[in-house]
Design a protein around this motif. Structure first.
Motif, PDB file in Angstrom:
ATOM      1  N   HIS B  49      65.015  50.600  -8.873  1.00 49.85           N
ATOM      2  CA  HIS B  49      65.772  51.678  -8.233  1.00 49.85           C
ATOM      3  C   HIS B  49      66.540  52.469  -9.284  1.00 49.85           C
ATOM      4  O   HIS B  49      67.279  51.906 -10.080  1.00 49.85           O
ATOM      5  CB  HIS B  49      66.742  51.089  -7.212  1.00 49.85           C
ATOM      6  CG  HIS B  49      67.574  52.126  -6.529  1.00 49.85           C
ATOM      7  ND1 HIS B  49      67.075  52.930  -5.550  1.00 49.85           N
ATOM      8  CD2 HIS B  49      68.863  52.501  -6.719  1.00 49.85           C
ATOM      9  CE1 HIS B  49      68.021  53.757  -5.149  1.00 49.85           C
ATOM     10  NE2 HIS B  49      69.130  53.514  -5.848  1.00 49.85           N
ATOM     11  N   VAL B  50      66.299  53.806  -9.272  1.00 52.00           N
ATOM     12  CA  VAL B  50      67.022  54.670 -10.225  1.00 52.00           C
ATOM     13  C   VAL B  50      68.085  55.428  -9.448  1.00 52.00           C
ATOM     14  O   VAL B  50      67.738  56.207  -8.554  1.00 52.00           O
ATOM     15  CB  VAL B  50      66.052  55.661 -10.906  1.00 52.00           C
ATOM     16  CG1 VAL B  50      66.798  56.502 -11.937  1.00 52.00           C
ATOM     17  CG2 VAL B  50      64.900  54.921 -11.543  1.00 52.00           C
ATOM     18  N   ARG B  52      70.718  58.271  -8.297  1.00 51.19           N
ATOM     19  CA  ARG B  52      70.734  59.715  -8.514  1.00 51.19           C
ATOM     20  C   ARG B  52      72.049  60.137  -9.153  1.00 51.19           C
ATOM     21  O   ARG B  52      73.031  59.374  -9.150  1.00 51.19           O
ATOM     22  CB  ARG B  52      70.564  60.435  -7.171  1.00 51.19           C
ATOM     23  CG  ARG B  52      69.277  60.109  -6.467  1.00 51.19           C
ATOM     24  CD  ARG B  52      69.320  60.553  -5.028  1.00 51.19           C
ATOM     25  NE  ARG B  52      70.404  59.912  -4.289  1.00 51.19           N
ATOM     26  CZ  ARG B  52      70.597  60.037  -2.994  1.00 51.19           C
ATOM     27  NH1 ARG B  52      69.785  60.787  -2.301  1.00 51.19           N
ATOM     28  NH2 ARG B  52      71.594  59.436  -2.390  1.00 51.19           N
ATOM     29  N   MET B  53      72.069  61.357  -9.639  1.00 52.32           N
ATOM     30  CA  MET B  53      73.289  61.908 -10.246  1.00 52.32           C
ATOM     31  C   MET B  53      74.451  61.804  -9.276  1.00 52.32           C
ATOM     32  O   MET B  53      75.563  61.399  -9.620  1.00 52.32           O
ATOM     33  CB  MET B  53      73.077  63.385 -10.604  1.00 52.32           C
ATOM     34  CG  MET B  53      72.102  63.613 -11.722  1.00 52.32           C
ATOM     35  SD  MET B  53      72.939  63.674 -13.300  1.00 52.32           S
ATOM     36  CE  MET B  53      73.419  65.386 -13.341  1.00 52.32           C
ATOM     37  N   LEU B 119      65.046  79.481   7.059  1.00 53.60           N
ATOM     38  CA  LEU B 119      64.848  78.760   5.795  1.00 53.60           C
ATOM     39  C   LEU B 119      66.155  78.136   5.327  1.00 53.60           C
ATOM     40  O   LEU B 119      66.154  77.042   4.760  1.00 53.60           O
ATOM     41  CB  LEU B 119      64.319  79.720   4.722  1.00 53.60           C
ATOM     42  CG  LEU B 119      62.814  79.816   4.598  1.00 53.60           C
ATOM     43  CD1 LEU B 119      62.453  80.850   3.553  1.00 53.60           C
ATOM     44  CD2 LEU B 119      62.212  78.470   4.214  1.00 53.60           C
ATOM     45  N   VAL B 123      65.992  74.353   4.290  1.00 49.32           N
ATOM     46  CA  VAL B 123      66.165  74.001   2.880  1.00 49.32           C
ATOM     47  C   VAL B 123      67.470  73.227   2.693  1.00 49.32           C
ATOM     48  O   VAL B 123      67.529  72.234   1.953  1.00 49.32           O
ATOM     49  CB  VAL B 123      66.131  75.286   2.007  1.00 49.32           C
ATOM     50  CG1 VAL B 123      66.462  74.971   0.558  1.00 49.32           C
ATOM     51  CG2 VAL B 123      64.775  75.939   2.087  1.00 49.32           C
ATOM     52  N   VAL B 126      67.008  69.583   3.862  1.00 51.36           N
ATOM     53  CA  VAL B 126      66.207  68.779   2.927  1.00 51.36           C
ATOM     54  C   VAL B 126      67.021  68.471   1.673  1.00 51.36           C
ATOM     55  O   VAL B 126      67.022  67.341   1.164  1.00 51.36           O
ATOM     56  CB  VAL B 126      64.896  69.529   2.572  1.00 51.36           C
ATOM     57  CG1 VAL B 126      64.154  68.824   1.450  1.00 51.36           C
ATOM     58  CG2 VAL B 126      64.006  69.641   3.787  1.00 51.36           C
ATOM     59  N   HIS B 127      67.752  69.446   1.194  1.00 58.28           N
ATOM     60  CA  HIS B 127      68.559  69.251  -0.016  1.00 58.28           C
ATOM     61  C   HIS B 127      69.645  68.196   0.230  1.00 58.28           C
ATOM     62  O   HIS B 127      69.911  67.337  -0.608  1.00 58.28           O
ATOM     63  CB  HIS B 127      69.194  70.588  -0.427  1.00 58.28           C
ATOM     64  CG  HIS B 127      69.796  70.568  -1.797  1.00 58.28           C
ATOM     65  ND1 HIS B 127      69.079  70.183  -2.913  1.00 58.28           N
ATOM     66  CD2 HIS B 127      71.056  70.852  -2.241  1.00 58.28           C
ATOM     67  CE1 HIS B 127      69.864  70.241  -3.971  1.00 58.28           C
ATOM     68  NE2 HIS B 127      71.075  70.646  -3.589  1.00 58.28           N
ATOM     69  N   LYS B 130      68.025  64.793   0.261  1.00 57.82           N
ATOM     70  CA  LYS B 130      67.565  64.351  -1.060  1.00 57.82           C
ATOM     71  C   LYS B 130      68.715  63.978  -1.976  1.00 57.82           C
ATOM     72  O   LYS B 130      68.587  63.088  -2.823  1.00 57.82           O
ATOM     73  CB  LYS B 130      66.738  65.464  -1.710  1.00 57.82           C
ATOM     74  CG  LYS B 130      65.338  65.563  -1.125  1.00 57.82           C
ATOM     75  CD  LYS B 130      64.573  66.732  -1.681  1.00 57.82           C
ATOM     76  CE  LYS B 130      64.416  66.604  -3.175  1.00 57.82           C
ATOM     77  NZ  LYS B 130      63.146  67.077  -3.676  1.00 57.82           N
ATOM     78  N   THR B 131      69.858  64.648  -1.841  1.00 58.40           N
ATOM     79  CA  THR B 131      70.934  64.418  -2.813  1.00 58.40           C
ATOM     80  C   THR B 131      71.998  63.469  -2.291  1.00 58.40           C
ATOM     81  O   THR B 131      72.551  62.682  -3.061  1.00 58.40           O
ATOM     82  CB  THR B 131      71.601  65.757  -3.189  1.00 58.40           C
ATOM     83  OG1 THR B 131      71.961  66.437  -2.004  1.00 58.40           O
ATOM     84  CG2 THR B 131      70.683  66.612  -4.024  1.00 58.40           C
ATOM     85  N   ASP B 135      69.497  56.546  -0.322  1.00 62.86           N
ATOM     86  CA  ASP B 135      68.103  56.545  -0.797  1.00 62.86           C
ATOM     87  C   ASP B 135      67.673  55.155  -1.245  1.00 62.86           C
ATOM     88  O   ASP B 135      66.850  55.014  -2.129  1.00 62.86           O
ATOM     89  CB  ASP B 135      67.919  57.588  -1.906  1.00 62.86           C
ATOM     90  CG  ASP B 135      68.394  57.101  -3.256  1.00 62.86           C
ATOM     91  OD1 ASP B 135      67.799  57.458  -4.267  1.00 62.86           O
ATOM     92  OD2 ASP B 135      69.380  56.332  -3.273  1.00 62.86           O
ATOM     93  N   GLU B 137      65.580  51.884  -1.154  1.00 63.35           N
ATOM     94  CA  GLU B 137      64.249  51.594  -0.648  1.00 63.35           C
ATOM     95  C   GLU B 137      64.327  50.391   0.283  1.00 63.35           C
ATOM     96  O   GLU B 137      65.015  49.407  -0.025  1.00 63.35           O
ATOM     97  CB  GLU B 137      63.287  51.286  -1.802  1.00 63.35           C
ATOM     98  CG  GLU B 137      63.061  52.431  -2.761  1.00 63.35           C
ATOM     99  CD  GLU B 137      64.134  52.541  -3.840  1.00 63.35           C
ATOM    100  OE1 GLU B 137      65.053  51.723  -3.847  1.00 63.35           O
ATOM    101  OE2 GLU B 137      64.034  53.467  -4.661  1.00 63.35           O
TER     102      GLU B 137
END
Lengths: 259, 364
Positions: B49-50, B52-53, B119, B123, B126-127, B130-131, B135, B137
């Protein structure tokens, strides 16, 4: 007078009287009949000037007597309309032999074109330059549209954008073309185009077609970019490249881990 | 390991010197290496696992939060401007837009704003996911699909008992009449479905409106054509005069459309084409024999007729023979002549069916 009266029952009297009547009617008709305004018996000086221009610019391919050579057709009978169209749209003089003469920069001023047309028209009778009243484009746009879709649209596209023919030939775009040139092309059938003479499409109907083309020249794009009005080819290309490309880009972005 | 393989084993040992004796050459593979494939490949497990920022740096998380909020805010703003524009812009108003040209301002502005509004939400969401959303697993193992033996046993018992209790085995009359009753009713559903496809076409595909003596008239004006009006190089788009009595104009027009051309009689090669025409005037069906597009692109210099749909090319000097493209048959010719007043008329109906092929073609 007595001599005439005495011979009034002579067998030749009836024939003489008929002849006299016919001659009188003929003379009266030719005097009073409305004359067609006709520019074809052009001034001899104009024909002479046209001949000079022809010898200098056209005779290499069309021959010194415009009789045609193996690189250019005879111009006998093509008429003033053909010259006005070909030279007036820059198609002639042809820069180089190709499958088709493209529309190009016009090389002559209008008086010179008229002189050339007068010279070629003097060789043999052919279609004259059309009357301005039929090339103004003030006719029935709806009827013109119907005639255009039946007679012209299969080659020139429903919006006059032009289209491909066989072996590199093409039907040119009709956007922003002068009404006079549209009319002349229909009458003379330049290059691959068939002839649409005045017995097929009447001058009034030709004016309607010109009106339709002028109307779509002025039409705004209702739904945004029209992509050249070329139909499924340009629309499909746009959808596949930009539409699908955008979706692929989003999919790649969705699948990537954030930094 | 066979004797045949032995020398290659030797080679491996000599050439892999310096890489250790376990190194496998690319051209030898697993068979030479350990002898055979492993019984099972081990599950390599999840990749490490990496983080995120935004997981490590609070400032990065704050930045991501602002970005998401900006996207959502942009969407709301676009919606508000959309509502304003809806009332403010005159729907007839046009403006010059770079890259588009003169365009209807109302449609373009509303379209662009709607795109930004939708949009922006998408967008932004989704952003956000993702951030900032978790996250980590997680793994959920798949359950075996086979039911337990006891359950399977019970189902079989239930079915058999039910069948016995209903006396299916003892009363075959009921069994077979039931089978028939279940098998036939679908026909009652299927029949109206097939019947609803419409009446049988009969000979409609093989016949057109053209009949002997029918005048050729211009499309769309429907005026008759005199032979002397058709000059060389001319093309007329033609319908039968009887189209005026048609009850189904579009259907009849789609079959009866004809192209009339005048060539120099010298250019016409087959005698049949010349005989069926009049003084170099020939009439051919405008319906392509490939899939029925109107073939109208006549090149008066080459006498090629091109179909705009799939580029089938017909040579008018050779009885409209196919010289290029997917069409398989020449265009049918309409036999024409002139009547007592000099107008062009059909001398006979089409000798064959016009348009694309169909099963019964040539039989009706």
């Amino acid at each position: 007078m007595n001599a005439l009266a005495a011979r009034r029952r002579h067998p030749a009297a009836i024939a003489l009287l008929l002849l006299l009547g016919l001659v009188l009617t003929g003379v009266a008709y030719s005097t009073f009949a409305p004359k067609q305004a006709d520019a074809s018996p052009a001034a001899a000086s104009q024909v002479e000037e046209g001949k000079k221009l022809f010898l200098a610019n056209c005779s290499t391919c069309h021959g010194l007597q415009a009789q045609g050579t193996n690189v250019g057709p005879s111009l006998a009978g093509v008429g003033a309309a053909s010259v006005d169209f070909q030279v007036g749209t820059g198609r002639m003089p042809l820069a180089k032999p190709d499958v088709q003469a493209p529309k190009a920069k016009v090389r002559f001023r209008q008086p010179e074109i008229s002189a050339l047309a007068a010279y070629v028209a003097s060789l043999a009778p052919g279609p004259p330059i059309p009357d301005a009243q039929y090339t103004k484009g003030d006719g029935d746009v709806a009827k013109g549209g119907e005639l255009f879709r039946v007679n012209c649209a299969m080659c020139h596209n429903f919006a006059g954008s032009g289209g491909a023919l066989t072996r590199g030939k093409y039907a040119p775009s009709l956007r922003n073309v002068q009404g006079k040139h549209i009319y002349e092309a229909m009458v003379t059938g330049p290059q691959s185009m068939p002839v649409f003479n005045d017995a097929n499409i009447s001058p009034q109907s030709k004016n309607d077609i010109i009106s339709y083309l002028h109307a779509i020249d002025k039409e705004e794009n209702v739904g945004g970019m029209n992509l050249g009005n070329l139909g499924p080819v340009s629309e499909g290309l746009f959808a596949w490249v930009f539409g699908l490309g955008l979706m692929v880009a989003f999919a790649v972005w969705l699948g990537r881990k954030a930094a | 390991m066979s004797e045949h393989d032995a020398p290659r084993g030797e080679v491996r040992h000599t050439t892999s010197a310096g890489y250790g004796t376990t190194a496998v050459r690319l051209d030898q593979g697993h068979v030479q290496g350990s002898g055979r494939l492993p019984e099972r490949f081990e599950n390599p497990g999840l990749a490490p696992h990496v983080p995120r920022m935004a997981d490590l740096d609070e400032r990065a998380a704050k930045r991501a939060e602002k970005q998401v909020a900006t996207l959502f805010g942009l969407s709301s703003l676009a919606t508000i401007v959309f509502i304003v524009a809806y009332f403010a812009i005159d729907s007839k108003h046009t403006a010059f837009i770079p890259g588009i040209g003169e365009a209807n301002l109302y449609n373009v502005v509303l379209g662009v704003l709607l795109a930004i509004a939708l949009l922006g939400v998408g967008v932004g969401a989704v952003h956000w996911a993702k951030t900032l959303m978790p996250d980590t697993e997680s793994v959920e193992m798949r359950h075996p699909q086979r039911a337990s033996d006891a359950d399977r046993e019970r189902v079989v018992t239930n079915l058999t008992e039910g069948g016995t209790a209903a006396q299916l085995g003892r009363r075959p009359l009921i069994k077979f009449s039931l089978l028939g009753a279940l098998a036939l009713p679908p026909l009652a559903l299927l029949l109206p479905l097939l019947g609803g496809l419409g009446p049988l076409p009969k000979d409609q595909l093989s016949r057109t409106m053209w009949k002997k003596g029918d005048r050729l008239v211009r499309d769309p004006e429907r005026t008759p054509i005199r032979a002397d009006q058709v000059t060389i190089g001319s093309v007329f788009h033609v319908l039968p005069e009887s189209i005026k009595d048609s009850q189904h104009v579009l259907e009849d027009k789609a079959k009866a459309a004809v192209l009339l051309m005048r060539l120099d009689p010298e250019d016409i090669k087959p005698a049949k084409e010349r005989d069926w025409g009049h003084d170099g005037i020939v009439a051919y069906s405008k319906i392509c024999t490939h899939v029925g597009c109107p073939v109208g692109l006549y090149e008066q210099q080459t006498h090629h007729l091109l179909c705009p749909c799939h580029q089938s090319t017909f040579d008018v000097t050779q009885d409209c023979k196919v010289i290029f493209g997917p069409a398989k048959r020449p265009l049918p010719q309409l036999k024409i002549t002139v009547d007592s007043e000099g107008y062009l008329v059909a001398d006979a109906p089409f000798r064959e069916a016009v348009g694309p092929s169909f099963w019964e073609r040539g039989h009706a």
